[in-house]
Design a protein around this motif. Structure first.
Motif, PDB file in Angstrom:
ATOM      1  N   PHE A 136       0.828  -1.211   0.000  1.00  0.00           N
ATOM      2  CA  PHE A 136       0.000   0.000   0.000  1.00  0.00           C
ATOM      3  C   PHE A 136       0.860   1.258   0.000  1.00  0.00           C
ATOM      4  CE2 PHE A 136      -1.968   3.369   2.554  1.00  0.00           C
ATOM      5  CZ  PHE A 136      -3.056   3.670   1.748  1.00  0.00           C
ATOM      6  N   PHE A 137       1.831   1.328   0.902  1.00  0.00           N
ATOM      7  CA  PHE A 137       2.676   2.524   0.962  1.00  0.00           C
ATOM      8  C   PHE A 137       3.543   2.668  -0.280  1.00  0.00           C
ATOM      9  CE2 PHE A 137       1.996   2.110   5.654  1.00  0.00           C
ATOM     10  CZ  PHE A 137       1.283   3.287   5.787  1.00  0.00           C
ATOM     11  N   ALA A 138       3.965   1.543  -0.854  1.00  0.00           N
ATOM     12  CA  ALA A 138       4.761   1.611  -2.083  1.00  0.00           C
ATOM     13  C   ALA A 138       3.924   2.124  -3.248  1.00  0.00           C
ATOM     14  CB  ALA A 138       5.334   0.231  -2.409  1.00  0.00           C
TER      15      ALA A 138
ATOM     16  N   ALA B  38       7.236   2.853   3.683  1.00  0.00           N
ATOM     17  CA  ALA B  38       7.173   1.613   2.899  1.00  0.00           C
ATOM     18  C   ALA B  38       8.395   0.750   3.162  1.00  0.00           C
ATOM     19  CB  ALA B  38       7.067   1.947   1.407  1.00  0.00           C
ATOM     20  N   LEU B  39       9.573   1.359   3.213  1.00  0.00           N
ATOM     21  CA  LEU B  39      10.791   0.585   3.454  1.00  0.00           C
ATOM     22  C   LEU B  39      10.806  -0.007   4.862  1.00  0.00           C
ATOM     23  CD1 LEU B  39      13.409   2.868   1.686  1.00  0.00           C
ATOM     24  CD2 LEU B  39      12.479   0.688   0.890  1.00  0.00           C
ATOM     25  N   LEU B  40      10.316   0.733   5.836  1.00  0.00           N
ATOM     26  CA  LEU B  40      10.272   0.202   7.199  1.00  0.00           C
ATOM     27  C   LEU B  40       9.275  -0.950   7.323  1.00  0.00           C
ATOM     28  CD1 LEU B  40      10.569   3.439   9.326  1.00  0.00           C
ATOM     29  CD2 LEU B  40      12.216   1.588   9.161  1.00  0.00           C
ATOM     30  N   THR B  41       8.141  -0.860   6.640  1.00  0.00           N
ATOM     31  CA  THR B  41       7.203  -1.976   6.697  1.00  0.00           C
ATOM     32  C   THR B  41       7.753  -3.198   5.961  1.00  0.00           C
ATOM     33  OG1 THR B  41       5.987  -1.037   4.832  1.00  0.00           O
ATOM     34  CG2 THR B  41       5.120  -0.601   7.040  1.00  0.00           C
ATOM     35  N   VAL B  42       8.538  -2.978   4.896  1.00  0.00           N
ATOM     36  CA  VAL B  42       9.205  -4.098   4.233  1.00  0.00           C
ATOM     37  C   VAL B  42      10.206  -4.747   5.187  1.00  0.00           C
ATOM     38  CG1 VAL B  42      10.862  -4.675   2.404  1.00  0.00           C
ATOM     39  CG2 VAL B  42       8.871  -3.299   1.881  1.00  0.00           C
ATOM     40  N   LEU B  43      10.928  -3.926   5.941  1.00  0.00           N
ATOM     41  CA  LEU B  43      11.889  -4.445   6.914  1.00  0.00           C
ATOM     42  C   LEU B  43      11.194  -5.309   7.962  1.00  0.00           C
ATOM     43  CD1 LEU B  43      14.915  -4.125   7.979  1.00  0.00           C
ATOM     44  CD2 LEU B  43      13.940  -2.418   9.493  1.00  0.00           C
ATOM     45  N   VAL B  44      10.087  -4.829   8.504  1.00  0.00           N
ATOM     46  CA  VAL B  44       9.354  -5.596   9.514  1.00  0.00           C
ATOM     47  C   VAL B  44       8.760  -6.861   8.891  1.00  0.00           C
ATOM     48  CG1 VAL B  44       7.372  -5.537  11.082  1.00  0.00           C
ATOM     49  CG2 VAL B  44       8.871  -3.569  10.923  1.00  0.00           C
ATOM     50  N   THR B  45       8.305  -6.774   7.635  1.00  0.00           N
ATOM     51  CA  THR B  45       7.761  -7.950   6.955  1.00  0.00           C
ATOM     52  C   THR B  45       8.811  -9.037   6.818  1.00  0.00           C
ATOM     53  OG1 THR B  45       6.241  -6.543   5.717  1.00  0.00           O
ATOM     54  CG2 THR B  45       6.642  -8.753   4.854  1.00  0.00           C
TER      55      THR B  45
ATOM     56  N   GLY C 223       6.596  14.825   2.134  1.00  0.00           N
ATOM     57  CA  GLY C 223       5.612  13.766   2.330  1.00  0.00           C
ATOM     58  C   GLY C 223       5.948  12.519   1.536  1.00  0.00           C
ATOM     59  N   THR C 224       6.490  12.731   0.330  1.00  0.00           N
ATOM     60  CA  THR C 224       6.860  11.583  -0.496  1.00  0.00           C
ATOM     61  C   THR C 224       7.985  10.787   0.150  1.00  0.00           C
ATOM     62  OG1 THR C 224       6.220  12.815  -2.460  1.00  0.00           O
ATOM     63  CG2 THR C 224       7.576  10.867  -2.793  1.00  0.00           C
ATOM     64  N   SER C 225       8.995  11.489   0.665  1.00  0.00           N
ATOM     65  CA  SER C 225      10.089  10.766   1.323  1.00  0.00           C
ATOM     66  C   SER C 225       9.601  10.063   2.588  1.00  0.00           C
ATOM     67  CB  SER C 225      11.246  11.718   1.630  1.00  0.00           C
ATOM     68  OG  SER C 225      10.827  12.720   2.524  1.00  0.00           O
ATOM     69  N   ALA C 226       8.665  10.675   3.306  1.00  0.00           N
ATOM     70  CA  ALA C 226       8.107  10.012   4.488  1.00  0.00           C
ATOM     71  C   ALA C 226       7.350   8.752   4.100  1.00  0.00           C
ATOM     72  CB  ALA C 226       7.186  10.970   5.243  1.00  0.00           C
ATOM     73  N   LEU C 227       6.601   8.794   3.003  1.00  0.00           N
ATOM     74  CA  LEU C 227       5.884   7.600   2.555  1.00  0.00           C
ATOM     75  C   LEU C 227       6.841   6.523   2.058  1.00  0.00           C
ATOM     76  CD1 LEU C 227       2.837   9.226   0.770  1.00  0.00           C
ATOM     77  CD2 LEU C 227       2.767   7.710   2.741  1.00  0.00           C
TER      78      LEU C 227
ATOM     79  N   PRO D 214       4.379   7.066  -4.980  1.00  0.00           N
ATOM     80  CA  PRO D 214       4.472   7.755  -6.276  1.00  0.00           C
ATOM     81  C   PRO D 214       3.203   8.520  -6.632  1.00  0.00           C
ATOM     82  CG  PRO D 214       4.551   5.372  -6.590  1.00  0.00           C
ATOM     83  CD  PRO D 214       4.539   5.631  -5.126  1.00  0.00           C
ATOM     84  N   ALA D 215       2.037   7.988  -6.235  1.00  0.00           N
ATOM     85  CA  ALA D 215       0.795   8.709  -6.503  1.00  0.00           C
ATOM     86  C   ALA D 215       0.792  10.042  -5.760  1.00  0.00           C
ATOM     87  CB  ALA D 215      -0.403   7.859  -6.089  1.00  0.00           C
ATOM     88  N   TYR D 216       1.270  10.037  -4.529  1.00  0.00           N
ATOM     89  CA  TYR D 216       1.352  11.270  -3.745  1.00  0.00           C
ATOM     90  C   TYR D 216       2.305  12.267  -4.412  1.00  0.00           C
ATOM     91  CZ  TYR D 216       1.906  14.324   0.292  1.00  0.00           C
ATOM     92  OH  TYR D 216       1.940  15.418   1.112  1.00  0.00           O
ATOM     93  N   TRP D 217       3.410  11.775  -4.947  1.00  0.00           N
ATOM     94  CA  TRP D 217       4.369  12.657  -5.610  1.00  0.00           C
ATOM     95  C   TRP D 217       3.758  13.310  -6.840  1.00  0.00           C
ATOM     96  CZ3 TRP D 217       8.438  15.494  -5.186  1.00  0.00           C
ATOM     97  CH2 TRP D 217       9.074  15.945  -6.328  1.00  0.00           C
TER      98      TRP D 217
END
Length: 132
Positions: free
Chosen positions: A14-16, A39-46, A31-35, A20-23
């Motif tokens: 979802f965040f991934a 996304a990268l942090l949720t990938v890490l936890v996954t 905001g784009t860098s925060a999203l 780009p849609a937000y950008w």
């Protein structure tokens, strides 16, 4: 832990997709860098949860044919009430206010009291009523 892995994986996708849609909609780099970082942090936890889910024995809630009785027994250690977090929070408030007001002498007092409060919180299960 497979359910948690799937939940974080869905969030990562979802965040991934949203970044780009937000950008393209806002052209906002903050905001784009925060999203993207989210996304990268949720990938890490996954990956972490997926790695450990494949190496540990399944929990009763992960068993598709499991019953409620399979989860019986001790669930873990839940600490009783404690006053130490209150004292730690109060000394942190004193430290932050001392920096805001520029009273460095109060910072030293708060740091000393904070050291005592944090030490008490760490060692509260080694002495007294709840000692192990």
């Amino acid at each position: 832990m497979k359910a948690e892995t799937y939940i974080f994986g869905i969030n990562a996708v979802f965040f991934a997709l949203v970044a780009p849609a937000y950008w393209f909609i806002t052209q906002d780099p903050t905001g784009t860098s925060a999203l993207v970082m989210t996304a990268l942090l949720t990938v890490l936890v996954t990956f972490y949860l997926g790695f450990h889910a494949s190496r540990m024995e399944p929990r009763p809630e992960d068993n598709k044919v499991g019953e409620i009785a399979d989860g019986a027994g001790e669930l873990g250690f839940f600490p009783p009430y404690s006053w130490w977090p209150l004292w730690c929070a109060m000394t942190l408030a004193v430290i932050v206010l001392s920096v805001a007001f520029g009273a460095w002498w109060l910072f030293v007092i708060g740091a000393g009291l904070g050291t005592v409060a944090l030490t008490g919180w760490i060692y509260e299960y080694y002495r007294g009523e709840h000692a192990h």
